[in-house]
Write an enzyme that holds these catalytic residues in place. Structure first.
Site, short mmCIF file in Angstrom:
data_model
loop_
_atom_site.label_atom_id
_atom_site.label_comp_id
_atom_site.label_asym_id
_atom_site.label_seq_id
_atom_site.Cartn_x
_atom_site.Cartn_y
_atom_site.Cartn_z
CE LYS A 163 116.12 -90.96 -9.00
NZ LYS A 163 114.77 -91.43 -8.78
CD GLN A 177 112.80 -94.57 -9.72
OE1 GLN A 177 113.83 -94.09 -9.27
NE2 GLN A 177 111.92 -93.86 -10.41
CG ASP A 197 112.46 -88.77 -3.87
OD1 ASP A 197 113.19 -88.11 -4.63
OD2 ASP A 197 112.16 -89.96 -4.07
#
Ligand code: NAP
Length: 283
Positions: A53, A97, A120
């Site tokens: 990422k 995460q 997200d």
């Protein structure tokens, strides 16, 4: 005849280059997009995902803020960090995460991220926006799958789409996006007695289970679009999806490979959501 391959790497590359142009335009106006990535603990797979990422951000000129915390971090301390990032105008996207250590409630963490920075698309607000057809961030994997389907040129209107899997992050949002595109949608799950009954009628099948060979050639309608979200390991340790790829590609019209299908698109759509967040702020 063998199915046409839907090349996720090529599409992701094109999308990344479009994002890089948008990032450059924002940066020139003093609004460089920034993505904060939080890693708690030292789970090896999470470390790899986070590294990707950060590298993806840098490749398109975005700023990445990587925060590493020990596995002993308290929930209160993590929530306080998220509040600080919510208040930081140079941060346009925040992601934590998963999985998190057991002392931290993941849903509480997700709900603490400002909806405006929930790139997200996992919060209840973002899910509700999708359900109601309102603007908002779409979860990256199903969003990427929609882009992959788009490249086939197959119109979804009036088509029968079957989604295998009903997780909050993949299966359910996938079904909603297909519904929004006017497909007739069936969602299958572990309690579905005979998957093939449904998939054999499907013009589009999205497999998001996490089990090898969930979709075999006898379960696929000739010419169907097959999107394989699954990530599994073969006996030789190599990555594979949920679909029996070699056999299904002889029946399907279009198919995504694993690797090189959905995976790169998930990463690309995170960049799309982040640049979009920065554009909204800069407008
Ligand atoms: P998940 O939360 O474990 O959900 C799996 C779903 O599959 C559940 O809804 C489950 O049903 C259903 N299922 C399990 N066994 C089944 C069966 N035999 N027949 C039909 N349905 C069955 O997983 P996820 O997070 O959605 O991810 C699914 C897969 O996609 C995993 O392999 C994951 O690694 C992969 N993935 C890939 C990407 C990418 O970028 N390529 C991104 C995200 C996920 P119940 O609800 O009834 O339990």
């Amino acid at each position: 005849m063998s199915a046409q391959l839907i090349d996720g790497n090529a599409l992701a590359k094109k999308i990344r280059s479009e994002v890089a142009e948008r990032v450059a335009a924002l940066t020139a106006r003093g609004h460089q997009p920034g993505l904060a990535v939080i890693l708690v603990g030292d789970d090896p797979a999470s470390q790899v995902y986070v590294k990707h990422k950060v590298a993806d951000c840098e490749s398109v000129g975005m700023r990445s803020i990587l925060e590493r915390h020990p596995a002993s971090l308290s929930e209160a301390d993590l929530l306080a960090r998220l509040q600080a990032l919510n208040d930081d105008p140079t941060v346009h996207g925040i992601l934590v995460q998963m999985p998190l250590p057991k002392q931290i409630n993941p849903q509480r963490v997700i709900e603490t991220i400002s909806t405006a920075k929930d790139v997200d698309g996992y919060s209840v607000q973002s899910a509700g926006d999708l359900l109601c057809g309102l603007p908002g961030f779409r979860p990256c994997t199903p969003y990427g799958c929609m882009k992959l389907i788009e490249t086939t040129g197959v119109s979804l209107k009036g088509k029968h789409a079957v989604v295998i899997g009903r997780s909050n992050t993949v299966g359910k949002p996938m079904a909603l996006l297909l519904l929004q595109a006017n497909a007739t949608v069936t969602v299958c799950h572990s309690g579905t007695p005979d998957l093939g009954v449904h998939t054999r009628q499907a013009d589009i099948v999205v497999a998001a289970v996490g089990r090898r060979n969930v979709l075999t050639a006898d379960m696929v309608k000739p010419g169907a679009v097959v999107i394989d979200v699954g990530m599994n390991k073969k006996d030789d340790g190599k990555l594979c999806g949920d679909v029996d790829f070699d056999a299904v590609r002889e029946i399907a019209g279009w198919i995504t490979p694993v690797p090189g299908g959905v995976g790169p698109m998930t990463r690309a759509m995170l960049l799309v959501n982040t640049v979009e967040s920065a554009e909204r702020t800069a407008a």
